[in-house]
Scaffold this motif. Structure first.
Motif, short mmCIF file in Angstrom:
data_model
loop_
_atom_site.label_atom_id
_atom_site.label_comp_id
_atom_site.label_asym_id
_atom_site.label_seq_id
_atom_site.Cartn_x
_atom_site.Cartn_y
_atom_site.Cartn_z
N SER A 149 12.43 13.71 -1.04
CA SER A 149 11.80 14.56 -0.17
C SER A 149 11.59 14.00 1.25
CB SER A 149 10.50 15.00 -0.61
OG SER A 149 9.90 16.07 0.27
N ALA A 150 11.31 12.63 1.52
CA ALA A 150 11.12 12.32 2.74
C ALA A 150 12.50 12.20 3.59
CB ALA A 150 10.46 10.96 2.75
N PHE A 151 13.51 12.06 2.69
CA PHE A 151 14.85 12.07 3.46
C PHE A 151 15.46 13.20 3.44
CE2 PHE A 151 14.30 7.34 2.89
CZ PHE A 151 14.75 6.78 3.97
N GLY A 152 14.93 14.26 3.07
CA GLY A 152 15.52 15.61 2.77
C GLY A 152 16.63 15.55 1.77
N TRP A 153 16.74 14.79 0.73
CA TRP A 153 17.92 14.74 -0.25
C TRP A 153 17.52 15.59 -1.44
CZ3 TRP A 153 17.62 8.96 0.06
CH2 TRP A 153 18.13 8.25 1.03
N ASP A 154 18.12 16.12 -2.25
CA ASP A 154 17.79 16.88 -3.50
C ASP A 154 17.67 15.67 -4.38
OD1 ASP A 154 17.80 19.42 -2.33
OD2 ASP A 154 19.92 19.60 -2.89
N LYS A 173 16.80 7.03 -10.03
CA LYS A 173 15.67 5.47 -10.11
C LYS A 173 15.89 4.75 -8.80
CE LYS A 173 16.15 5.52 -15.15
NZ LYS A 173 16.21 4.68 -16.30
N LEU A 174 14.61 4.32 -8.46
CA LEU A 174 14.63 3.29 -7.31
C LEU A 174 15.32 1.92 -7.78
CD1 LEU A 174 13.73 2.87 -4.18
CD2 LEU A 174 11.40 2.26 -5.30
N CYS A 175 16.15 1.58 -6.88
CA CYS A 175 16.73 0.19 -7.12
C CYS A 175 16.78 -0.75 -6.09
CB CYS A 175 18.02 0.48 -8.01
SG CYS A 175 18.23 1.51 -9.38
N LEU A 176 16.73 -2.06 -6.61
CA LEU A 176 17.01 -2.97 -5.56
C LEU A 176 18.41 -3.73 -5.90
CD1 LEU A 176 15.83 -4.65 -2.94
CD2 LEU A 176 15.02 -6.30 -4.51
N GLU A 217 10.33 8.21 -6.78
CA GLU A 217 11.63 8.61 -6.29
C GLU A 217 11.81 10.15 -5.87
OE1 GLU A 217 11.76 5.25 -9.31
OE2 GLU A 217 10.58 7.31 -9.26
N ARG A 218 10.91 11.05 -6.41
CA ARG A 218 11.05 12.45 -5.77
C ARG A 218 10.50 12.54 -4.42
NH1 ARG A 218 12.55 16.29 -9.56
NH2 ARG A 218 12.51 15.68 -11.77
N ASP A 219 9.40 11.66 -4.07
CA ASP A 219 8.65 11.76 -2.69
C ASP A 219 9.70 11.23 -1.72
OD1 ASP A 219 6.53 12.72 -3.47
OD2 ASP A 219 5.42 10.97 -4.22
N ILE A 220 10.57 10.14 -2.26
CA ILE A 220 11.37 9.11 -1.28
C ILE A 220 12.46 10.56 -0.95
CG2 ILE A 220 13.18 7.62 -0.99
CD1 ILE A 220 11.48 5.66 -2.87
N ALA A 231 0.87 -1.23 0.00
CA ALA A 231 0.04 -0.12 -0.14
C ALA A 231 0.65 1.30 -0.11
CB ALA A 231 -0.96 0.03 1.21
N SER A 232 2.18 1.06 0.36
CA SER A 232 2.86 2.36 0.34
C SER A 232 4.45 1.72 0.29
CB SER A 232 2.92 3.06 1.63
OG SER A 232 3.47 2.28 2.60
N VAL A 233 5.37 2.72 0.12
CA VAL A 233 6.81 2.29 -0.13
C VAL A 233 7.34 1.84 1.13
CG1 VAL A 233 9.07 3.19 -0.54
CG2 VAL A 233 7.18 4.04 -2.11
#
Length: 428
Positions: A388-393, A313-316, A383-386, A282-284
């Motif tokens: 933002s959540a961590f305070g990263w550019d 990009k979000l990567c595993l 990716e942008r929301d992630i 339901a969420s990241v």
């Protein structure tokens, strides 16, 4: 195995602040306090003496040390501003000294989980600052979450150093108030081990009971189970914090697919190796919880794994030690309806769709799911929301918009009347 203390570069304190937070520094019997958390960086920098460096402890405190973190010349702690205000009111009513009041405040805050993790907050805020010469790091790679023996050993090393330092402090001054909880019997074990090793020879014994490396070896050898348990606790707490931080990034109605960065092959992320149930968080944050709880099927023999933002990009990454490994995947949140549509197709229709979308015959049907989702704009960009959540550019190209939308934008641009030289007619 010895793990070096994690140093916090001083330049990371530039412009660092934590609103509504109080920062306390204890150097010997002297306390200093900054009640304006927005000035945290300059306050912490100001507490350091000329030869000292800053190190992070696993419980969230920072220490100032001039010997690589072996001994703490000063301890720096952050607590919520409202907790500090209540403590100050109680101190005024009871006419307590600052030393007594702040000591009780930190003890109570630690027991109630109110101590903020300064080391992590500083690292998160400084994620985009270079920490090594170019070529030695991957500057556009930001680790969101890591799991496995390497990460656990990192936590264990931090805890081991913290316990060893605290035990030596208590041996040196039994009357000093404890700063960190340590296993019962640790100081006695250090004293006994030193006595056995030196056969009671006083000068050697006195040196050994204050030796940081010796204390650390006692922790590793005698308190290995306690150390492992504490490391797992900190790893679990760190994961909980990350899940909570990413819990607001909505991915409802999506399934998770992986695209191999090297081969381009796509595959579903299933709930287990024996199940064909598609992971549908339901969420990241819920995806991180599933990964941490081994509720997802990863590759065989996978031990260390990282979830990261790499070039936007979000990567595993199931082989994080290698920059270009075969087990690195883009993580795609795709609308479940697209997957259901392809699953309902028969083989001949899948073949036609793949040919129409110029997908090679050797590719699996999962690649068709991803191609259709990208064309329709049914890949959720998180990716942008992630960041933002961590305070990263946000750095990197990220993911493209829907191909249909891009083509529509191109057609619209081509339809605009243009004058000579390709310039738009302005009407003036």
């Amino acid at each position: 195995m010895s793990v070096a203390m994690r140093e916090i570069p001083i330049e990371h304190l530039s412009d660092f602040g934590i609103p509504k937070t109080a920062i306390l520094c204890c150097r010997g019997d002297v306390w200093s306090v900054e009640t304006d958390g927005a000035k945290a960086g300059s306050f912490i920098s100001g507490t350091l003496q000329e030869t000292e460096r800053l190190y992070a402890e696993p419980d969230g405190q920072l220490i100032a040390s001039s010997d690589g973190g072996r001994t703490a010349a000063a301890r720096i702690t952050a607590i919520p501003g409202n907790v500090f205000d209540v403590s100050e009111n109680i101190r005024a009513l009871r006419n307590m000294s600052a030393e007594e009041s702040y000591g009780l405040l930190l003890a109570n805050s630690s027991n109630r989980g109110k101590v903020l993790n300064l080391g992590k907050l500083i690292s998160d805020a400084a994620a985009n600052l270079p920490s090594a010469p170019e070529g030695q790091i991957r500057p556009d790679r930001k680790v969101i979450w890591a799991h496995g023996p390497i990460k656990l050993e990192e936590f264990a090393g931090d805890v081991c150093d913290s316990w060893a330092r605290e035990a030596i402090s208590r041996i040196s001054d039994p009357s000093s108030p404890p700063e960190v909880d340590i296993p019962i019997g640790l100081t006695d074990e250090i004293l006994d081990s030193a006595y056995r090793q030196t056969e009671g020879e006083r000068p050697r014994y006195d040196d050994l009971i204050h030796d940081f490396d010796f204390a650390r070896s006692v922790v590793r050898e005698v308190f290995a189970r306690d150390l492992e348990s504490e490391a797992k606790f900190f790893e679990s707490s760190d994961t909980d914090d990350i899940c909570a931080k990413l819990g607001g990034i909505d991915t409802a109605g999506c399934i998770v697919m992986l695209r191999n960065v090297k081969s381009g092959l796509c595959e579903y992320l299933f709930s287990s190796a024996d199940s064909f149930t598609r992971v549908s968080p339901a969420s990241v944050g819920e995806l991180v919880c599933d990964l941490a709880s081994d509720r997802c099927s990863l590759g065989e023999d996978v031990q260390d794994v990282e979830l990261c933002i790499d070039d936007g990009k979000l990567c595993l990454d199931e082989d994080p030690d290698r920059a270009h490994g075969d087990r690195k995947f883009e993580v795609l949140f795709i609308m479940k309806s697209v997957s259901d549509e392809v699953i309902a197709m028969d083989d001949s229709e899948i073949a036609r769709k793949m040919a129409a979308n110029r997908i090679r015959r050797s590719m699996p049907a999962e690649n068709l799911v991803v191609r259709l989702a990208e064309k329709r704009g049914d890949v959720i960009n998180v990716e942008r929301d992630i960041c933002s959540a961590f305070g990263w550019d946000f750095v990197g190209n990220g993911r493209m918009e829907s191909l249909n939308e891009l083509m529509e934008a191109v057609r619209s641009e081509q339809a605009v009347p243009r004058g000579q030289g390709g310039r738009e007619k302005t009407g003036f």
